[in-house]
Write a protein that holds these residues in place. Structure first.
Motif, mmCIF file in Angstrom:
data_model
loop_
_atom_site.group_PDB
_atom_site.id
_atom_site.type_symbol
_atom_site.label_atom_id
_atom_site.label_comp_id
_atom_site.label_asym_id
_atom_site.label_seq_id
_atom_site.Cartn_x
_atom_site.Cartn_y
_atom_site.Cartn_z
ATOM 1 N N UNK A 251 0.706 -1.063 0.328
ATOM 2 C CA UNK A 251 -0.081 -0.140 0.140
ATOM 3 C C UNK A 251 0.763 1.563 0.294
ATOM 4 N N UNK A 252 1.749 0.820 0.476
ATOM 5 C CA UNK A 252 2.910 2.327 0.205
ATOM 6 C C UNK A 252 3.805 2.835 -0.861
ATOM 7 N N UNK A 253 3.098 1.946 -1.714
ATOM 8 C CA UNK A 253 4.363 1.703 -3.072
ATOM 9 C C UNK A 253 5.254 1.262 -3.556
ATOM 10 N N UNK A 254 5.236 -0.118 -2.877
ATOM 11 C CA UNK A 254 6.436 -0.649 -3.229
ATOM 12 C C UNK A 254 6.402 -1.591 -4.679
ATOM 13 N N UNK A 255 6.753 -2.026 -5.465
ATOM 14 C CA UNK A 255 6.369 -2.348 -6.355
ATOM 15 C C UNK A 255 7.182 -4.131 -6.697
ATOM 16 N N UNK A 256 8.279 -3.916 -6.714
ATOM 17 C CA UNK A 256 8.898 -5.550 -6.670
ATOM 18 C C UNK A 256 9.866 -5.615 -5.486
ATOM 19 N N UNK A 275 -8.797 -7.853 0.834
ATOM 20 C CA UNK A 275 -8.642 -6.570 0.810
ATOM 21 C C UNK A 275 -8.099 -5.502 1.389
ATOM 22 N N UNK A 276 -7.904 -6.121 2.192
ATOM 23 C CA UNK A 276 -6.528 -5.555 2.724
ATOM 24 C C UNK A 276 -5.373 -4.626 1.312
ATOM 25 N N UNK A 277 -5.279 -5.125 0.662
ATOM 26 C CA UNK A 277 -4.765 -3.881 -0.557
ATOM 27 C C UNK A 277 -5.676 -4.765 -2.020
ATOM 28 N N UNK A 278 -5.780 -3.129 -2.429
ATOM 29 C CA UNK A 278 -7.194 -4.342 -3.566
ATOM 30 C C UNK A 278 -6.127 -4.242 -4.491
#
Ligand code: BGC
Length: 676
Positions: A251-256, A275-278
C-alpha cells in the motif's frame, strides 16, 4: 502489440491480458541459480522469471556503481563512485555511464543497480566510496550524468538507496531521524534529479527506517514524494531483504520485492482476497515494472544472449580508456611542497615504492571498495608494473617493498633518491570504519619512511577522508581513491606529469575524528547501539558544518591542486526572466595546460536560515598556458530557494544573496550580490 505505441499504452495493453497469477509472478524475484539451473558461476544478483506465454522477458539485475559487478566476470572495473564525482566532469561521467550500461546489456543485465546517491553524512560510512560525496548539488548533477549514460542502452538504471542510507552500523534497523527541511534540502535532491532530469527507470528503497518507518513501507516517500511530487512512473524495488511486510509495503507503493518473494507472493494474493490490498494496487505495481521495461526497450532489444552465464571478457579498449581517464581526472593533488611533483628524474634516479597497494609479489592492489559493488577487474594494472615501465623511460629505476615491516621499508627508502608510499583503507559495505586513521599501522610506516627519505610522496587509495598526522613530514600527497583496474597507469601519469591533476574533493577531509559534523554518539552510530540516529546537525552536513562552526578542515570541499595555476576575474551577473547568468573569466596563469573546476556558491540572507554557503553551479574547463575563457553558470529560482515545511514547497526569502565564485569552498576569488 505495436512498437509505435507509447510505453505506458503498451504496459496497459499487456496488463489487461494478465491473470492474477501472471501479475503476482512479476512482483518478486527468485533465485537465478535455481531458476536457470546453474549451480554456480557468473550470474545475476537478482532475477524475475520470464512469462513465455505473454512474451514477457526475464528481468535480470546486477550491481552496480563501479561497473558491472557482483557475479559477473570479464567486465571493466571503473573507479569507485567517489572518484567519479571527484572529476566534476559531466561529459566523462555520462561516457562512463554509457560504457557501464553497454557492458551490462552485453552481459544480459537489464537492470543495473546504480548509481548510489546517498549523501556522505559521516566520513566513517563504510559505503562512503560507493556514492558521490557530501553535497546534494554535486551528487545530483553526477547522478543525472551517469544515469543518462547508462540508459542510452536498453538498460534500466536504479537510483539507490531511497531516501536515506548514511551508515552501515545496524543498517537494517537504524532509524534516521531527520527533519523535513533537511530531508528535502540535503538528502532528497539527488533522487529528485535522478527522477526529474535523469528519467531513471527504477528506485531502490533502503534497508533502514526514516523517522521510525522502514523506507520500503513508507507511503510518504514511495507515494507522496516519489509519485505525487516528482511524478515518477518507473518501479520501486526493495533493497535485498529490505521488505518488511505485505500490506503496508504494497500500500505504500513498493512494486518489487527483492531478491526473493517472502511478502509479495501468496501473502499478497491473500491480502487482495481479504481486501487489505486492492487489485488496483497490484495493477499499479505491475504497470510500473512493465512501463519501465518498455521505456528502456527491454522487450524490443533484448540482450545478445543469455549472457549472464558467459565467461567472456567484454571489456573493450574504449571502456578501459574511460576507466583510465576517470582515474586520472579523479586524482586529487592534496599537497605539493616545493613543486615535488611532477617527478623530475635524472638518469639513474632510484625510486622506492612502498606499501601493500604497490602490488608486489602478486598482492592485488586495493582498487575497489568491498561488498555488492566490488569490481576488482580481471587483472588490474598495479603501481609497480606501471611505474617501473614509466620510470625506465625516464632512465630511472624502481625498488619496491611491501611495507609489512616499517624498519625494512625505511631502510629501502633511505637508499633511494625518493620514496612513494602507497597507503589504503578497506571500506566495505556492511561495516562502518572505527575511526578515520589509516589502518594496519600505515601512519607509522609513512612516518618512518619520511624520516629515512626527505623526498617522500604519499599516494592514498582510500574510499574517503583519512587523518594525516604525518602531513608536515612529506613532500606531496595524492588522493587516488579506489581507482579501478587502471590504477597504476593513472597514478604513473599523474606522478610523472604526463597528466596534470584536476580532481577536486567531493567531500571535506576533517582535521580530527572529533571535528566532524556528526560527532556525538547520538548522531552516529545513534542511541541504542545504532537504533536511532539523530540527524541533529540538520542542514550542517559536510562543508556547511565546517563553515558554520568556523572549523578549518584538513582539506576543504572542492579543493585540489594542479601543476599550473588559474586566475579568476571580471565577474558579471546578468538577469533574465527565468534565471540568472553568472559569468567570469578564468585564465591559466602557469606554464602547463590543465583543467580547472570553477565553483559557484550562494550565500543566502540570514533570514533564510541556511548554512553560510552552498554549491549551486560548477564548470570544468581545460586551458592551455596563457589562455583564458569566459564561463557562464546559470542559476535558477531553486538556487535561491529553501524548503518551506509549512507549505511543503520551495520558497525564496527576500534579501541580499552573495554570489561566490572560486577554486574551492575555501578559496573564493570573486564576489557579487543579487537582491531577491
Ligand atoms: C545492497 C545494494 C545492492 C544489493 C544487491 C544490497 O546489500 O545494499 O546496494 O544493490 O545488495 O547486490
Amino acid at each position: 502489440m505495436s512498437q509505435a505505441m507509447r510505453p505506458a499504452a503498451r504496459a496497459a495493453a499487456l496488463l489487461a491480458a494478465m491473470s492474477p497469477s501472471d501479475k503476482l509472478a512479476l512482483l518478486s524475484g527468485v533465485d537465478p541459480h535455481v531458476a536457470l539451473g546453474v549451480a554456480d558461476g557468473p550470474l545475476y544478483v537478482g532475477y524475475v522469471p520470464p512469462n513465455p506465454t505473454l512474451c514477457i522477458p526475464a528481468l535480470t539485475l546486477n550491481d552496480g556503481p563501479a561497473g558491472v559487478a557482483g557475479l559477473q566476470v570479464g567486465t571493466t572495473a571503473f573507479p569507485a563512485p567517489i572518484a567519479q564525482a571527484a572529476t566534476w566532469d559531466l561529459a566523462l561521467q555520462q561516457k562512463l555511464g554509457q560504457a557501464m550500461g553497454l557492458e551490462a546489456w552485453e552481459k544480459g543485465v537489464d537492470v543495473l543497480l546504480a548509481p548510489d546517491v546517498n549523501i556522505a553524512r559521516i566520513p566513517e560510512n563504510g559505503r562512503n566510496f560507493e556514492a558521490f560525496g557530501e553535497d546534494p548539488f554535486l551528487s545530483a548533477e553526477t547522478a543525472v550524468a551517469v544515469i543518462t549514460g547508462i540508459q542510452r542502452n536498453p538498460v534500466i538504471a536504479t537510483v539507490k538507496h531511497f531516501p536515506v542510507n548514511s551508515q552501515e552500523t545496524n543498517r537494517y534497523y537504524v532509524s534516521s531521524n531527520v527533519d523535513d527541511r533537511t530531508l528535502h534540502e540535503i538528502y532528497l535532491p539527488p533522487f529528485a534529479a535522478a527522477v526529474g532530469q535523469g528519467k531513471v527507470g527504477a528506485v531502490m528503497c533502503a534497508y533502514g527506517a526514516v523517522n521510525a518507518i522502514h523506507s520500503c513501507q513508507a507511503p510518504e516517500f514511495l507515494t507522496t514524494i516519489l509519485r505525487d511530487e516528482w511524478h515518477f512512473h518507473g518501479f520501486v524495488m526493495s533493497d535485498w531483504g529490505a521488505t518488511w511486510s505485505t500490506v503496508p509495503a504494497a500500500n505504500a507503493g513498493l512494486d518489487l520485492e527483492m531478491p526473493g518473494g517472502v511478502f509479495f507472493t501468496s501473502a499478497l494474493s491473500d491480502a487482495v482476497a481479504a481486501g487489505t490490498v486492492t487489485s488496483s494496487t497490484v495493477d499499479d505495481a505491475v504497470r510500473d515494472i512493465l512501463t519501465s521495461m518498455f521505456e528502456r526497450g527491454i522487450f524490443d532489444r533484448p540482450p545478445p544472449a543469455l549472457a549472464g552465464v558467459a565467461l567472456s571478457d567484454i571489456s573493450t579498449p574504449a571502456d578501459e580508456h574511460v576507466a583510465l581517464q576517470t582515474a586520472e581526472e579523479s586524482t586529487v593533488l592534496l599537497k605539493n611542497a616545493g613543486g615535488a611533483l611532477p617527478l623530475r628524474l635524472g638518469h639513474g634516479t632510484s625510486i622506492a615504492l612502498i606499501g601493500a597497494p604497490v602490488g608486489l609479489d602478486g598482492v592485488r592492489p586495493y582498487v575497489a571498495g568491498g561488498g555488492s559493488s566490488y569490481t576488482g577487474g580481471a587483472d588490474p594494472v598495479s603501481p609497480l608494473q606501471a611505474l617501473t615501465a614509466r620510470a625506465a623511460k625516464a632512465g630511472a629505476t624502481v625498488v619496491a617493498d611491501s611495507g609489512a615491516d616499517p624498519t625494512t621499508a625505511a631502510s629501502v627508502a633511505g637508499h633511494a633518491n625518493l620514496a612513494v608510499v602507497f597507503a589504503y583503507d578497506q571500506e566495505r559495505e556492511g561495516l562502518d570504519r572505527d575511526d578515520l586513521s589509516l589502518p594496519l599501522g600505515q601512519d607509522q610506516l609513512i612516518e618512518q619512511v619520511a624520516q629515512a627519505n626527505h623526498h617522500t610522496i604519499v599516494v592514498l587509495d582510500t574510499g574517503g577522508p583519512v587523518l594525516m598526522p604525518w602531513l608536515d613530514q612529506v613532500s606531496a600527497v595524492v588522493e587516488a581513491w579506489y581507482p579501478g583496474e587502471q590504477d597504476g597507469n593513472a597514478v604513473a601519469a599523474i606522478l610523472f606529469g604526463d597528466v596534470n591533476p584536476s580532481g577536486r574533493l567531493p567531500q571535506t577531509f576533517p582535521p580530527s575524528t572529533a571535528a566532524v559534523p556528526a560527532s556525538s554518539g547520538d548522531q552516529w552510530p545513534g542511541s541504542g547501539g545504532g537504533q536511532d540516529a539523530a540527524f541533529t546537525e540538520g542542514l550542517a552536513v559536510g562543508y556547511r558544518w565546517y563553515d558554520a562552526h568556523k572549523v578549518t578542515p584538513l582539506f576543504p570541499f572542492g579543493y585540489g591542486l594542479s601543476y599550473t595555476s588559474f586566475a579568476y576575474s571580471h565577474l558579471r551577473i546578468a538577469r533574465s526572466s527565468a534565471h540568472l547568468a553568472v559569468s567570469f573569466t578564468v585564465r591559466n596563469t602557469g606554464a602547463r595546460a590543465g583543467a580547472e573546476v570553477a565553483q559557484l556558491y550562494v550565500d543566502d540572507p540570514t533570514a533564510a536560515g541556511e548554512p553560510p554557503k552552498q554549491l549551486q553551479g560548477y564548470q570544468r574547463v581545460y586551458l592551455r598556458p596563457g589562455r583564458s575563457t569566459r564561463l557562464t553558470i546559470a542559476l535558477t529560482r531553486r538556487s535561491f530557494s529553501v524548503w518551506d515545511t509549512a507549505s511543503q514547497s520551495w520558497r525564496t526569502t527576500p534579501g541580499l544573496y552573495r554570489i561566490l565564485v572560486g577554486a574551492s569552498s575555501r578559496d573564493i576569488r570573486l564576489r557579487g550580490f543579487v537582491r531577491k
